[in-house]
Write an enzyme that holds these catalytic residues in place. Sequence first.
Site: not given
Length: 219
Positions: A34-35, A50, A79-80, A98, A100, A119, A160, A215
């Site tokens: 993740g990132n 990493g 890397s993403e 992002h 996982h 909802y 992914h 809201y």
Amino acid sequence: MSRQDRDAIAHAWDGVVATARRTAAEGLVVGTSGNVSARVGGTVLVTPSGVPYDRLGPGDAVGVDLEGRQVLGELVPTSELPLHLAVYGSTRAAAVVHTHAVHATAVSTLVSEVPLVHYAAAMLGGPVRTAPYARYGTPELAGHMLAALRDRTGCLLRNHGTVTYGETLDEAYDRTAQLEWMCRLWLTASSVPGHSPSLLTPAQLRDVQDALEDYGQPG
């Protein structure tokens, strides 16, 4: 760079690190997967590749411009990075998360669109789509993601994980958490033998979207 700009970048980096640590603490990622990123003007602050999040400090800030050229720090960006830059180049996002997340990733292997079991989908702009699979870190994956994000603030990436964005890191994170919860809900309901979950209609979802416009607290 002005003192004001430096302060804004330092503040945003603290938020990126705190949000990344939160994804790990709340089980949305494992290890260094993740990132997280945040945009400050023309600079995108992003978690490095990493490096465990609990080892990141104020002096480890990583920044790139909107073309992906590194302008801050010595650590290699995630890397993403193509995913993050694609979102910033196509939306008004100020933050991207992002993950996982287990339940959302499981659902990404099953459906092309998350069923309207709750909802909460309205908080992501509508039924959440699943982007076709492509290898991580590739322009192909970024392109699939952008198509899935059309008129949405979050999507699944097949086999992914998840991508969500917002005007703040808190908003982007909350959308990730809502998406993971909604996927867990659908998996739980659909696992009961002999029963299928009832789903909202598009009209019911639009009604919720209209209600969400008022809201929260005024001002």
